[in-house]
Design an enzyme around this catalytic site. Structure first.
Site, PDB file in Angstrom:
ATOM      1  N   PRO A  30       0.908  -1.316   0.042  1.00 25.67           N
ATOM      2  CA  PRO A  30       0.021   0.153  -0.056  1.00 25.67           C
ATOM      3  C   PRO A  30       0.981   1.251  -0.125  1.00 25.67           C
ATOM      4  CG  PRO A  30      -0.874  -1.568   1.528  1.00 25.67           C
ATOM      5  CD  PRO A  30       0.242  -2.212   1.039  1.00 25.67           C
ATOM      6  N   CYS A  31       0.268   2.367  -0.750  1.00 26.45           N
ATOM      7  CA  CYS A  31       1.048   3.520  -0.944  1.00 26.45           C
ATOM      8  C   CYS A  31       0.763   4.655   0.180  1.00 26.45           C
ATOM      9  CB  CYS A  31       0.815   4.128  -2.392  1.00 26.45           C
ATOM     10  SG  CYS A  31       1.144   2.970  -3.638  1.00 26.45           S
ATOM     11  N   PRO A  32      -0.435   4.776   0.511  1.00 19.59           N
ATOM     12  CA  PRO A  32      -0.842   5.949   1.334  1.00 19.59           C
ATOM     13  C   PRO A  32       0.205   6.131   2.605  1.00 19.59           C
ATOM     14  CG  PRO A  32      -2.796   4.544   0.859  1.00 19.59           C
ATOM     15  CD  PRO A  32      -1.580   3.758   0.425  1.00 19.59           C
TER      16      PRO A  32
END
Length: 423
Positions: free
Chosen positions: A81-83
C-alpha cells in the site's frame, strides 16, 4: 496468459491488485505460483487473467495464505500500500495501519527467494523516510541480501504518463553483482494523443485526428485513489487542470468513445474510457486483459496499478542477473551500504548519544538538519530521550514501530473493523 516459462522462474506476488505488475513479470519470463490481493473485485480480475492460484484476503493473515508454503520461489514481489508514504497524504509511515513494507521484508526470511522486487510511490524516497529505507536495507542484509533502491519514471518506458515509482530490488550478493536497473527506453510518438488515437476514433469521431495533435504530451499520473475517497475521476484539481491542457476532461470516466456527432476538440474535451485508462497505464490490445466490477472499481484497479511495461523492464533485468548475463558490476559493493548518518550513529551505538555527537556524525549538516532527522526517526522508531547529569539531552534508538506480523499490533483491529477501507 498461456505462455510457458522454460526456465521455471516462479514468482509469489503480494498486494497484486488487478495485475499490472503480474502482467509485466509474466512478459519478463516469470510464472506465478501465487498471487494475494485483499480487494475481492481486483482479485477476481486477477483470477480471470492469471493462470495461477489467487488468494483473497488480508495478505498478513496466515489463514489466507502461508508464506512457508512457498519457500524457494525465484522472486518475491509486490506493490504494498502507498498511502503510508504518499506525498498527497500525511506520510504517516509506520503509524499508518496500511503500512506493509516492513512486513513484506520479514517474509523474505521465510520464503528465501533468489530475488525481491517491491514498488511504492515516490514519497518513500523522501528525506522523511531515510531511516525507514535504511532499516529495510539493514534487515535485507541480515537475511543475506543486497538491496538497492531506484526511482523510475513510467514515461521512460513507453507509458504516456509521468507516474514515478520507487522500486526496491534485492538479491543474494553473487546474483546482485549482475543486476542493473533498466535504462530508459526511447519511444517515438509517446504521447497521450498517439496512445489513444485509435480508441478515440473507434466510433467515428471526426475530431479524433485534431484531438491527437492537441493531446501532444505526457499525461499526469493516473490516480486510482483508495476506498476512502471519491469515484472514477482523474484525480485532484491540479491533475484535472493538467489533463485539460491535453484536451481531456478529467471529471469522470466515459462509458464509450466520442461518437460521430461529438463537437470539435477545440470546443469540447472528451473523457477517457476504462479501455483508454488501461492503455495509458501500459496494457496492450493483445493482452486481452479483462477488468471485473463496476466502472469505478475498474478505474480504481487500473489507476492503482504498477504499469506493466515498467514491471517488465525491471523483471527482465532481474532475470538477466539470475542468468548471470553480462559482466559483474564494479560500481557497487556486495554488502550493505549505510546512507543515513544519524540513523547509522544511533543504530550502531550501545549507549545514548548527545546532539553534539550526532552533528559530528552527520558531518555535512547543521544542528537544524540533525533535529529534523531525529523528528523523522521518532515517527518510525522508539526513541529514548534522556537528560544526563550535565543537563545535556541524549538519544538512544529503540525498536522499529512498523508492522512485521506482531499479533498485538494495531493493524489487526483496523483491518477487522474497517476492511472496506483497506486497499
Amino acid at each position: 496468459m498461456s505462455e510457458t516459462n522454460p526456465a521455471n522462474y516462479t514468482v509469489v506476488e503480494v498486494c497484486a491488485g488487478a495485475g499490472g505488475q503480474s502482467l509485466g513479470l509474466h512478459r519478463a519470463g516469470f510464472t506465478h505460483s501465487m498471487a494475494v490481493e485483499i480487494d475481492p473485485t481486483a482479485a477476481s480480475t486477477l483470477a480471470s487473467n492469471l493462470a495461477a492460484p489467487v488468494a483473497v484476503g488480508d495478505v498478513a493473515d496466515l489463514q489466507v495464505w502461508d508464506p512457508r508454503d512457498h519457500v524457494g520461489a525465484t522472486l518475491f514481489a509486490g506493490g504494498v500500500p502507498c498511502p503510508p508514504f504518499s506525498i498527497a497524504g500525511k506520510q504517516l509511515g509506520t503509524s499508518d495501519e496500511r503500512d506493509l513494507f516492513a512486513w513484506a521484508i520479514e517474509q523474505v526470511s521465510v520464503i528465501q527467494p533468489r530475488a525481491v522486487m517491491l514498488e511504492n510511490v515516490r514519497g518513500l524516497s523522501s528525506p522523511r523516510f531515510a531511516a525507514y529505507r535504511q532499516h529495510v536495507i539493514d534487515k535485507l542484509d541480515e537475511y543475506g541480501y543486497v538491496g538497492e533502491w531506484k526511482l523510475l519514471h513510467a514515461s521512460d518506458f513507453g507509458v504516456p504518463q509521468l507516474r514515478p515509482r520507487f522500486v526496491l530490488v534485492a538479491m543474494r550478493p553473487d546474483d546482485h553483482a549482475y543486476f542493473r536497473f533498466p535504462d530508459p527506453i526511447l519511444h517515438d510518438n509517446n504521447t497521450v494523443g498517439d496512445a489513444l488515437f485509435d480508441l478515440m476514433a473507434a466510433r467515428g469521431w471526426e475530431g479524433a485526428l485534431q484531438w491527437r495533435q492537441l493531446a501532444n504530451g505526457i499525461g499526469p499520473t493516473l490516480v486510482g485513489g483508495s476506498k476512502k475517497h471519491g469515484g472514477a475521476d482523474l484525480g485532484p484539481t491540479r491533475a484535472k487542470q493538467a489533463w485539460a491542457k491535453l484536451h481531456v476532461d478529467g471529471r469522470g470516466i466515459a462509458d464509450a468513445a466520442p461518437g460521430p456527432e461529438a463537437p470539435s476538440p477545440v470546443d469540447w474535451h472528451p473523457r477517457l474510457t476504462i479501455e483508454m485508462a488501461a492503455r495509458l497505464q501500459g496494457w496492450r490490445i493483445e493482452d486481452n486483459w479483462i477488468f471485473n466490477g463496476r466502472k469505478t472499481s475498474q478505474y480504481r484497479q487500473i489507476g492503482n496499478a504498477f504499469p506493466p511495461p515498467v514491471a517488465e523492464a525491471v523483471g527482465s533485468q532481474i532475470r538477466a542477473a539470475l542468468d548471470r548475463e553480462g559482466s559483474p558490476r564494479q560500481d557497487i559493493g556486495q554488502s550493505v551500504d549505510l546512507h543515513d548518518p544519524v540513523y547509522r550513529a544511533l543504530s550502531g551505538s550501545s549507549h545514548a548519544l548527545s546532539m553534539a555527537d550526532l552533528v559530528r556524525a552527520h558531518n555535512e549538516g547543521s544542528l537544524a538538519t540533525v533535529e529534523r532527522k531525529i523528528t523523522a526517526l521518532a515517527h518510525d522508531f522508539e526513541l529514548e530521550v534522556t537528560t544526563d547529569a550535565t543537563g545535556e539531552t541524549r538519544y538512544r534508538l529503540g525498536a522499529f514501530k512498523g508492522f512485521t506480523g506482531q499479533q498485538e499490533h494495531m493493524r489487526h483491529n483496523f483491518v477487522s473493523q474497517h476492511r472496506n477501507r483497506v486497499s
